[in-house]
Scaffold this motif. Structure first.
Motif, PDB file in Angstrom:
ATOM      1  N   ALA A  65      19.093   5.299  25.192  1.00 33.52           N
ATOM      2  CA  ALA A  65      20.788   4.592  26.296  1.00 33.52           C
ATOM      3  C   ALA A  65      21.949   5.959  25.411  1.00 33.52           C
ATOM      4  N   ARG A  66      20.626   6.366  23.726  1.00 32.87           N
ATOM      5  CA  ARG A  66      22.250   7.126  23.107  1.00 32.87           C
ATOM      6  C   ARG A  66      22.026   8.430  23.562  1.00 32.87           C
ATOM      7  N   VAL A  67      22.997   9.084  23.391  1.00 34.40           N
ATOM      8  CA  VAL A  67      22.836  10.669  23.792  1.00 34.40           C
ATOM      9  C   VAL A  67      22.427  11.528  22.371  1.00 34.40           C
ATOM     10  N   ARG A  68      21.794  11.940  23.371  1.00 36.52           N
ATOM     11  CA  ARG A  68      20.631  13.129  22.709  1.00 36.52           C
ATOM     12  C   ARG A  68      21.222  14.335  21.761  1.00 36.52           C
ATOM     13  N   ASP A  69      22.631  14.646  22.073  1.00 39.77           N
ATOM     14  CA  ASP A  69      22.686  15.824  21.582  1.00 39.77           C
ATOM     15  C   ASP A  69      22.079  16.861  22.039  1.00 39.77           C
ATOM     16  N   GLY A  70      22.200  17.545  23.197  1.00 41.78           N
ATOM     17  CA  GLY A  70      20.612  18.301  23.728  1.00 41.78           C
ATOM     18  C   GLY A  70      19.556  18.522  22.821  1.00 41.78           C
ATOM     19  N   GLU A  71      19.551  17.516  21.858  1.00 35.85           N
ATOM     20  CA  GLU A  71      18.038  17.806  21.033  1.00 35.85           C
ATOM     21  C   GLU A  71      16.762  17.365  21.128  1.00 35.85           C
ATOM     22  N   GLY A  72      16.176  17.319  21.612  1.00 34.10           N
ATOM     23  CA  GLY A  72      14.518  17.210  22.207  1.00 34.10           C
ATOM     24  C   GLY A  72      13.702  15.951  21.229  1.00 34.10           C
ATOM     25  N   CYS A  73      13.795  14.637  21.655  1.00 30.47           N
ATOM     26  CA  CYS A  73      13.244  13.521  20.866  1.00 30.47           C
ATOM     27  C   CYS A  73      11.493  13.282  20.807  1.00 30.47           C
ATOM     28  N   LEU A  74      10.958  13.561  19.915  1.00 25.89           N
ATOM     29  CA  LEU A  74       9.329  13.008  19.587  1.00 25.89           C
ATOM     30  C   LEU A  74       8.908  11.477  20.655  1.00 25.89           C
ATOM     31  N   PHE A  75      10.012  11.140  20.200  1.00 25.87           N
ATOM     32  CA  PHE A  75       9.862   9.231  20.362  1.00 25.87           C
ATOM     33  C   PHE A  75       9.752   8.997  21.697  1.00 25.87           C
ATOM     34  N   GLU A  95      34.038   3.738  23.907  1.00 29.19           N
ATOM     35  CA  GLU A  95      32.448   4.309  23.135  1.00 29.19           C
ATOM     36  C   GLU A  95      31.533   3.339  23.271  1.00 29.19           C
ATOM     37  N   GLU A  96      31.510   2.251  22.087  1.00 27.45           N
ATOM     38  CA  GLU A  96      30.993   1.250  21.884  1.00 27.45           C
ATOM     39  C   GLU A  96      30.456   0.394  23.351  1.00 27.45           C
ATOM     40  N   GLU A  97      31.117   0.369  24.023  1.00 29.33           N
ATOM     41  CA  GLU A  97      31.441  -0.333  25.607  1.00 29.33           C
ATOM     42  C   GLU A  97      30.639   0.220  26.470  1.00 29.33           C
ATOM     43  N   ASN A  98      30.720   1.663  26.789  1.00 32.04           N
ATOM     44  CA  ASN A  98      30.089   1.877  27.217  1.00 32.04           C
ATOM     45  C   ASN A  98      28.864   3.103  27.332  1.00 32.04           C
ATOM     46  N   GLN A  99      28.535   2.666  25.847  1.00 27.99           N
ATOM     47  CA  GLN A  99      27.039   2.605  24.860  1.00 27.99           C
ATOM     48  C   GLN A  99      26.021   1.236  25.656  1.00 27.99           C
ATOM     49  N   ARG A 100      26.828   0.399  25.517  1.00 28.82           N
ATOM     50  CA  ARG A 100      26.550  -0.620  25.489  1.00 28.82           C
ATOM     51  C   ARG A 100      26.228  -1.123  27.802  1.00 28.82           C
ATOM     52  N   LEU A 101      26.625  -0.580  28.307  1.00 28.27           N
ATOM     53  CA  LEU A 101      27.236  -0.586  29.791  1.00 28.27           C
ATOM     54  C   LEU A 101      25.668   0.360  30.395  1.00 28.27           C
ATOM     55  N   ARG A 102      25.823   1.202  29.779  1.00 25.59           N
ATOM     56  CA  ARG A 102      25.040   2.126  30.344  1.00 25.59           C
ATOM     57  C   ARG A 102      22.591   1.722  29.505  1.00 25.59           C
ATOM     58  N   THR A 103      23.255   1.178  28.501  1.00 20.03           N
ATOM     59  CA  THR A 103      22.409   0.602  28.005  1.00 20.03           C
ATOM     60  C   THR A 103      21.800  -0.379  28.600  1.00 20.03           C
ATOM     61  N   ILE A 104      22.550  -1.304  29.549  1.00 25.99           N
ATOM     62  CA  ILE A 104      22.225  -1.902  30.410  1.00 25.99           C
ATOM     63  C   ILE A 104      21.802  -1.422  31.890  1.00 25.99           C
ATOM     64  N   MET A 105      22.367  -0.309  32.099  1.00 27.18           N
ATOM     65  CA  MET A 105      22.247  -0.087  33.811  1.00 27.18           C
ATOM     66  C   MET A 105      20.687   0.906  33.498  1.00 27.18           C
ATOM     67  N   ILE A 106      20.730   1.639  32.588  1.00 21.56           N
ATOM     68  CA  ILE A 106      19.245   2.461  31.963  1.00 21.56           C
ATOM     69  C   ILE A 106      18.142   1.376  32.148  1.00 21.56           C
ATOM     70  N   ALA A 107      18.693   0.016  31.957  1.00 28.56           N
ATOM     71  CA  ALA A 107      17.527  -0.712  31.318  1.00 28.56           C
ATOM     72  C   ALA A 107      17.096  -0.829  32.893  1.00 28.56           C
TER      73      ALA A 107
END
Ligand SMILES: [Zn+2]
Length: 106
Positions: free
Chosen positions: A81-91, A42-54
């Protein structure tokens, strides 16, 4: 793991239970190992997703970020790049609003 507990007529219930306990111990060890593995993946996935999105956000700017947000990921700096869990985010929303005003290419 064989999965065979080999409970026979000669074996007493106590022996069978002791065997079962030993197997359970092995299974629990395996569960802990898999849980640690899942976490590292999951950590590796997170890292790759961050790179990809950036990278894609760099190319496409606002539209890419908006797409990632709509796909359920944070695009805001604090949770990027973290999962939002379906919640809106003001940031995210204020970050997108800021990005919207900027030209994406030159
Ligand atoms: Zn966010």
């Amino acid at each position: 793991m064989s999965g065979n507990f080999a409970i026979t007529n000669e074996g007493t219930l106590a022996v069978a239970l002791a065997e079962l306990e030993a197997h359970l111990g092995e299974v629990m060890k395996e569960v802990r190992r898999l849980r640690a593995l899942a976490r590292s993946l999951e950590e590796e996935n997170q890292r790759l997703r961050t790179i990809m999105i950036a990278e894609q956000a760099g190319e496409g700017g606002y539209q890419s970020l908006l797409r990632f947000y709509e796909e359920g990921f944070h695009v805001c700096p604090p949770h990027f790049a973290r999962v939002r869990d379906g919640e809106g985010c003001l940031f995210c929303l204020s970050f997108l609003e800021k990005k919207k005003g900027m030209p994406s290419h030159g």
